[in-house]
Write a protein that holds these residues in place. Structure first.
Motif, short mmCIF file in Angstrom:
data_model
loop_
_atom_site.label_atom_id
_atom_site.label_comp_id
_atom_site.label_asym_id
_atom_site.label_seq_id
_atom_site.Cartn_x
_atom_site.Cartn_y
_atom_site.Cartn_z
N UNK A 339 0.83 -1.21 0.00
CA UNK A 339 0.00 0.00 0.00
C UNK A 339 0.86 1.25 0.00
N UNK A 340 1.92 1.26 0.82
CA UNK A 340 2.82 2.43 0.86
C UNK A 340 3.51 2.62 -0.48
N UNK A 341 3.94 1.53 -1.09
CA UNK A 341 4.61 1.63 -2.40
C UNK A 341 3.66 2.17 -3.45
N UNK A 342 2.38 1.79 -3.39
CA UNK A 342 1.39 2.26 -4.35
C UNK A 342 1.20 3.76 -4.25
N UNK A 343 1.02 4.27 -3.04
CA UNK A 343 0.84 5.71 -2.87
C UNK A 343 2.11 6.47 -3.22
N UNK A 344 3.27 5.91 -2.90
CA UNK A 344 4.54 6.57 -3.23
C UNK A 344 4.74 6.65 -4.74
N UNK A 345 4.33 5.60 -5.45
CA UNK A 345 4.51 5.56 -6.90
C UNK A 345 3.71 6.66 -7.59
N UNK A 346 2.57 7.04 -6.99
CA UNK A 346 1.70 8.04 -7.62
C UNK A 346 1.92 9.43 -7.05
N UNK A 347 2.03 9.52 -5.74
CA UNK A 347 2.10 10.83 -5.07
C UNK A 347 3.50 11.23 -4.64
N UNK A 348 4.47 10.37 -4.86
CA UNK A 348 5.82 10.68 -4.41
C UNK A 348 6.08 10.18 -3.00
N UNK A 349 7.25 10.47 -2.44
CA UNK A 349 7.61 9.95 -1.11
C UNK A 349 6.60 10.28 -0.02
N UNK A 350 5.97 11.46 -0.11
CA UNK A 350 5.02 11.82 0.95
C UNK A 350 3.79 10.93 0.94
N UNK A 351 3.52 10.29 -0.20
CA UNK A 351 2.39 9.37 -0.26
C UNK A 351 2.62 8.16 0.64
N UNK A 352 3.84 7.63 0.61
CA UNK A 352 4.17 6.52 1.48
C UNK A 352 4.16 6.92 2.94
N UNK A 353 4.63 8.14 3.22
CA UNK A 353 4.61 8.64 4.60
C UNK A 353 3.17 8.79 5.10
N UNK A 354 2.28 9.22 4.21
CA UNK A 354 0.87 9.37 4.59
C UNK A 354 0.29 8.02 5.00
N UNK A 355 0.66 6.96 4.27
CA UNK A 355 0.17 5.63 4.61
C UNK A 355 0.67 5.22 5.99
N UNK A 356 1.93 5.51 6.29
CA UNK A 356 2.49 5.16 7.60
C UNK A 356 1.80 5.94 8.71
N UNK A 357 1.57 7.25 8.48
CA UNK A 357 0.85 8.05 9.47
C UNK A 357 -0.57 7.51 9.68
N UNK A 358 -1.25 7.21 8.59
CA UNK A 358 -2.61 6.68 8.69
C UNK A 358 -2.62 5.37 9.46
N UNK A 359 -1.63 4.52 9.15
CA UNK A 359 -1.55 3.23 9.83
C UNK A 359 -1.38 3.41 11.33
N UNK A 360 -0.54 4.36 11.73
CA UNK A 360 -0.29 4.61 13.15
C UNK A 360 -1.57 5.05 13.85
N UNK A 361 -2.25 6.05 13.28
CA UNK A 361 -3.42 6.60 13.96
C UNK A 361 -4.62 5.67 13.90
N UNK A 362 -4.78 4.95 12.77
CA UNK A 362 -5.85 3.95 12.71
C UNK A 362 -5.61 2.85 13.75
N UNK A 363 -4.35 2.45 13.90
CA UNK A 363 -4.04 1.40 14.87
C UNK A 363 -4.27 1.87 16.30
N UNK A 364 -3.91 3.13 16.59
CA UNK A 364 -4.18 3.68 17.92
C UNK A 364 -5.69 3.69 18.19
N UNK A 365 -6.47 4.12 17.21
CA UNK A 365 -7.92 4.14 17.37
C UNK A 365 -8.46 2.74 17.58
N UNK A 366 -7.92 1.77 16.86
CA UNK A 366 -8.38 0.39 17.02
C UNK A 366 -8.08 -0.13 18.42
N UNK A 367 -6.91 0.18 18.95
CA UNK A 367 -6.56 -0.25 20.30
C UNK A 367 -7.53 0.34 21.31
#
Length: 458
Positions: A339-367
């Motif tokens: 998923x990170x590679x997909x967003x990075x391929x289209x949006x550039x490096x910040x796309x992959x970072x966005x996926x990582x940020x989303x993953x962190x906050x979604x995981x916190x919310x899930x906990x």
């Protein structure tokens, strides 16, 4: 020893998530769809009016608990975890693009499964200390009349809250934090446990207040980035949809030249990951919905329909389309890395970072969401034992730290097993109480009943 446990658990998993289980999920959703008149198709305006359209008048309604929107946010917090980012990529890796079609099918029928369990949770909930509490354990005991099923479900849910709802999520946070900032796992584990502890000590009201802020913001940000990526790759969308529909019914070659995908693989992993993502039929989300200061059980049930729609048909679908249109699907990536590679391929490096940020906050919310599910399960098993809740919270935070620093291959496998085991008593209870769901729905759909709402007595 651990290898042996993994082999036994894998054998149990294959049996639990075999054709019979998937057919049961499908049959329960079909039954409630048919008997209630297919409201996910015929009552779209009514669903909107009782969900997003009602935010202005009931968002802050907390006289006897949390607002319906907060209940939905807390439930979404429990569902929108790793499954929306990692689970979709995993489904495509194991089942091909066709798995997305079967994920849609499971979500379509899962809307009514979740509607039924939310309705029953509100119908059979209890009132104490100025608030509501409930869940499958209460409609199993009060509705079905089976204390055994209620205790069994509570034990399984309690165990799942520590594994699937905690350790797997904190492990995902640790991996994302390492990729973003090179934080050591022990540091990420301590920070995560501290943040979670500061929230859960305030109980459901604080959890609901936090998730009410996190989930809409996270979802809108993720939707924006996903839509932007799809707009930039709009010319590839027709081919992406062609792959999804063609691979759902015909065998296809796998990514990176590996063994081909079969239709059965697409069906199995599409259904399994869809259920893992939206949790329709597992019985976890109704625990949050039962705390809502809802006007009618069926009205809160419509938040359950919206929840599955938002989680699977919107967020998961956008993730899948970004992966398919980005061209990285056959690049050897797996899980969140795909998923990170997909967003990075289209949006550039910040796309992959966005996926990582989303993953962190979604995981916190899930906990956060699962901490409440675990507490409610323990409260059912040990009523009026506040010391037990304190010990559970302490152990929950320890597991949060442990998940960040440990290898969790076995925990992931056990999480899938607990999902299947939780679903069995819940689906059985739903079928036993189907007459209650149908009658309550028909009463709600009566124009006279909709005009004169009365809050159900706790």
């Amino acid at each position: 020893m651990f290898r042996r446990i993994e082999q036994i658990n894998e054998a149990v998993n294959q049996a639990l998530w075999g054709p019979a289980t998937l057919l049961l999920f499908l049959a329960v959703g079909f039954w409630f769809s048919w008997k209630t008149g297919w409201p996910q198709l015929t009552k779209i305006r009514l669903i909107f009016r009782n969900t997003l359209g009602s935010l202005g008048k009931n968002r802050r309604q907390k006289e006897n608990g949390i607002s319906p929107f907060q209940a939905m946010s807390t439930a979404l917090a429990g569902t929108m975890g790793v499954g929306n980012i990692t689970g979709i990529a995993t489904a495509m890796t194991l089942g091909g693009a066709g798995s997305i079609f079967w994920m849609w099918v499971s979500a379509f029928f899962g809307m009514m499964t979740k509607y039924a369990e939310v309705l029953l949770a509100v119908r059979y909930r209890q009132k104490k200390d100025g608030g509501y509490f409930g869940g499958p354990m209460y409609y199993m005991e009060k509705g079905v009349g089976s204390k055994f099923l209620a205790v069994l479900f509570s034990v399984l849910c309690l165990a799942a809250s520590l594994g699937m709802g905690n350790m797997t999520q904190s492990n995902a946070i640790s991996l994302a934090a390492d990729q973003l900032w090179s934080f050591p796992p022990w540091f990420t584990g301590l920070v995560t446990a501290l943040v979670i502890g500061l929230v859960i000590i305030g109980g459901i009201r604080r959890i609901a207040a936090v998730t009410e802020c996190m989930i809409p913001f996270l979802s809108l940000a993720y939707l924006f980035c996903s839509l932007l990526a799809l707009i930039l790759q709009a010319n590839r969308l027709p081919e992406a949809f062609r792959q999804i529909f063609s691979c759902a019914f015909t065998p296809s070659s796998a990514f990176a030249g590996a063994a081909g995908y079969t239709v059965s693989q697409a069906l199995r992993f599409g259904f399994a990951r869809g259920i893992f993502s939206n949790e329709a039929g597992l019985g976890s989300a109704p625990i949050a919905h039962a705390s809502a200061d809802a006007s009618h059980p069926a009205a809160q049930g419509m938040w359950g329909i919206f929840e599955v729609f938002a989680d699977t048909l919107v967020v998961c679908t956008l993730t899948a389309l970004v992966i398919l249109t980005s061209g990285v699907a056959d690049g050897g990536f797996t899980g969140a890395g795909m998923t990170a590679a997909a967003f990075s391929a289209v949006l550039g490096p910040w796309g992959g970072k966005m996926v990582c940020f989303s993953l962190i906050f979604y995981a916190v919310a899930a906990i956060l969401g699962w901490s409440f599910y675990g507490e409610q399960s323990l409260s059912y098993l040990m009523p009026n034992r506040k010391n037990a809740i304190f010990l559970y919270r302490a152990f929950f935070l320890f597991c949060c730290f442990l998940g960040a620093v440990a290898r969790l291959d076995l925990v992931w496998g056990i999480a899938d097993t607990l999902n299947g085991l939780m679903a069995a008593p819940n689906l059985l209870a739903l079928l036993c109480l189907s007459d209650v769901v149908i009658k309550t729905t028909r009463d709600f759909l009566s124009p006279k009943q909709r005009f004169f709402f009365k809050k159900p007595q706790g």
